[in-house]
Design an enzyme around this catalytic site. Structure first.
Site, PDB file in Angstrom:
ATOM      1  CG  ASP A  17      31.809  22.909   2.331  1.00  0.00           C
ATOM      2  OD1 ASP A  17      32.364  23.113   1.300  1.00  0.00           O
ATOM      3  OD2 ASP A  17      31.294  24.018   3.018  1.00  0.00           O
TER       4      ASP A  17
ATOM      5  CG  PHE B 125      45.197  22.718 -15.129  1.00  0.00           C
ATOM      6  CD1 PHE B 125      45.747  23.795 -14.853  1.00  0.00           C
ATOM      7  CD2 PHE B 125      45.858  21.470 -14.797  1.00  0.00           C
ATOM      8  CE1 PHE B 125      47.263  23.831 -14.340  1.00  0.00           C
ATOM      9  CE2 PHE B 125      47.190  21.326 -14.168  1.00  0.00           C
ATOM     10  CZ  PHE B 125      48.028  22.843 -14.097  1.00  0.00           C
TER      11      PHE B 125
ATOM     12  CG  ASN C  50      43.511  30.120 -14.869  1.00  0.00           C
ATOM     13  OD1 ASN C  50      43.373  29.258 -15.824  1.00  0.00           O
ATOM     14  ND2 ASN C  50      42.898  30.278 -13.721  1.00  0.00           N
TER      15      ASN C  50
ATOM     16  CG  PHE D  55      40.709  29.932 -24.665  1.00  0.00           C
ATOM     17  CD1 PHE D  55      40.035  28.867 -24.738  1.00  0.00           C
ATOM     18  CD2 PHE D  55      40.634  30.987 -23.498  1.00  0.00           C
ATOM     19  CE1 PHE D  55      39.496  28.427 -23.653  1.00  0.00           C
ATOM     20  CE2 PHE D  55      39.896  30.418 -22.305  1.00  0.00           C
ATOM     21  CZ  PHE D  55      39.174  29.279 -22.645  1.00  0.00           C
ATOM     22  CG  LEU D  56      42.801  33.500 -30.872  1.00  0.00           C
ATOM     23  CD1 LEU D  56      43.544  33.064 -32.131  1.00  0.00           C
ATOM     24  CD2 LEU D  56      43.207  34.595 -30.308  1.00  0.00           C
TER      25      LEU D  56
ATOM     26  CB  ALA E  28      36.727  38.930 -30.646  1.00  0.00           C
TER      27      ALA E  28
ATOM     28  CB  CYS F 295      39.155  30.909 -12.684  1.00  0.00           C
ATOM     29  SG  CYS F 295      38.193  29.389 -11.639  1.00  0.00           S
TER      30      CYS F 295
END
Ligand code: UGA
Length: 435
Positions: free
Chosen positions: A30, A149, A212, A253-254, A256, A264
């Site tokens: 790095d 991922f 994504n 991933f539902l 709200a 990302c």
């Protein structure tokens, strides 16, 4: 195997430590001296569950070292490029400066037969372009694309036991060779049955950005339903449970709420649209709406807070959670931080508490107040905002909180609280997309 990892940010540091955990000899490179010094001491430079243990073990075993000197990669046969591709200033596109600089610096040190493996999230077409650079500067070396991922908060697990491997390789025998080399790197997970898809460069690059984009679309879909629910008195959390039972839709991933942020999803959907524009395609125009729905949720939470307190100017606001998601100290494009700053901008006295992200947030937003614990943030507040769903906040006791605050008002911007229980304690309690 001897492996190098170029770029020791979130992705690179985790990848380097996990490759050493798998038994490889790894050197991480790095340009940031301070970061290299910390990593060399086995000290993780960011909060990530499980990483401190893996990192310390790898460094102590002598299998993992870090340097700023690129020449030290010369003995490695596989070189992972894991530098960042942030959103470019003044544009939606990805800034490719770091990827190009890393490959340019690496090429002179590539030995005969070496394989450069891209892990960064890049616009489709990048791998083919970089392969030409590699072939021109090191004719005996080659390039593969192997997108990552991993999720923050699960980075170690996702690296050691991923859902799948995707290899983008050149056609013909060179591609077979590259795939065999990656198989050797990932032998442990492959033996345990992890699926692997070997494909061309463009497909491998697209797998990452389309995954994504899909996840972002799924979140904005349910947040759009939350807007409809708010206008009609429906409950988006029950709606999500009900449609989620359909296996074709799925419940994950539902959730709200305040929507997606982080290093990302937001920049990836923008860069993907920018790439489609370059290609002259309208195919990804819908991602502009995905982005817009997502940003509207932040404005909605600011409005809800204002509605509850009446006058934001001078109101004392307790912000619980400022990381872009729980189990992370990352505040890059954090929806929570955005809300906190917007309220501060309207004259509120904002006091933030996050179990891990106070320090990272204070660097970006020193104008906000920071509390060492939840009680301190809550004391005498006119309204409480739960903006990141840390377990600590899910388990808050309404009666205790009621004793601390000046006025019993709460906004659950992640839909993790039992609003009925809070109302029973006299709170004016609001969720997103919930009556
Ligand atoms: C995301 C992807 O999930 C990873 O697969 C990918 O490798 C990674 O980006 C990357 O490109 O490097 P990450 O940014 O760690 O991972 O975070 P996620 O878990 O995807 O969450 C993103 C945001 O969506 C968070 O702000 C979270 O609060 C929000 N979210 C998530 C929701 O608002 N609702 C949900 O139902 C799920």
């Amino acid at each position: 195997m001897q492996i190098s990892v170029i770029g020791c940010g979130y992705l690179g540091a985790v990848h380097a430590a996990c490759m050493a955990e798998l038994g490889h000899e790894v050197v991480g490179v790095d340009v940031d001296h301070a970061r290299v010094a910390r990593l060399s001491a086995g000290d993780a430079p960011f909060f990530e569950p499980g990483l401190p243990e893996v990192l310390a073990r790898a460094v102590a075993s002598g299998r993992l070292r870090f340097t700023t000197d690129m020449s030290e990669v010369a003995d490695a046969s596989v070189h992972f490029v894991a530098v960042g591709t942030p959103q470019a200033h003044g544009s939606q596109a990805a800034d490719m400066t770091y990827v190009d600089a890393a490959v340019d610096a690496l090429v002179p040190w590539l030995s005969e037969g070496a394989l450069v493996v891209g892990k960064s999230t890049v616009p489709v077409g990048t791998a083919a372009r970089l392969a030409e650079k590699v072939h021109a500067g090191a004719p005996g070396a080659d390039l593969a694309w192997n997108p990552e991922f991993l999720r923050e908060g699960f980075a170690v697990k996702d690296t050691l036991t991923p859902d799948r491997f995707v290899y983008g390789v050149p056609a013909g025998p060179a591609g077979e060779l590259a795939a065999a080399r990656l198989d050797a790197v990932y032998a442990t997970a492959l033996a345990a049955g992890t699926p692997r898809i070997v494909t061309d460069y463009a497909t491998s690059e697209l797998v990452k950005v389309s995954a994504n984009a899909f996840l972002a679309t799924k979140i904005s879909f349910i947040n759009a339903m939350a807007e409809i629910a708010e206008a009609t008195g429906a409950d988006v959390t029950q709606l999500a449970d009900a449609i989620g039972h359909d296996a074709r839709i799925g419940r994950r991933f539902l959730n709200a709420g305040l929507g997606f942020g982080g290093g990302c999803l937001p920049k990836d959907i923008r860069a993907f649209q920018a790439r489609a524009d370059e290609l002259g395609l309208e195919s990804l125009a819908f991602l502009a709406d995905v982005d817009a729905v997502n940003l509207r949720r932040r404005a909605r939470v600011v409005d809800l807070a204002a509605e509850l307190v009446g006058d934001v100017d001078g109101a004392r606001v307790a912000v619980l959670g400022v990381a872009f998601k729980p189990d992370s100290d990352d505040v890059r494009d954090s929806p929570a931080l955005d809300v906190a700053r917007a309220l501060h901008g309207r004259g509120a006295a904002v006091r933030v508490y996050d179990p891990e992200a106070n320090t990272t947030a204070a660097r970006l937003a020193p104008e906000l107040g920071y509390a060492a614990d939840a009680d301190t943030a809550l004391r005498d507040a006119d309204v409480v905002l739960v903006l990141t769903e840390w377990t600590e906040f899910r388990n808050l006791d309404p009666s205790r909180v009621g004793d601390l605050v000046a006025a019993r008002r709460i906004v659950d911007a992640r839909n993790v609280l039992d609003l009925a229980a809070w109302r029973a304690e006299g709170f004016e309690a609001r969720g997103l997309g919930r009556p």
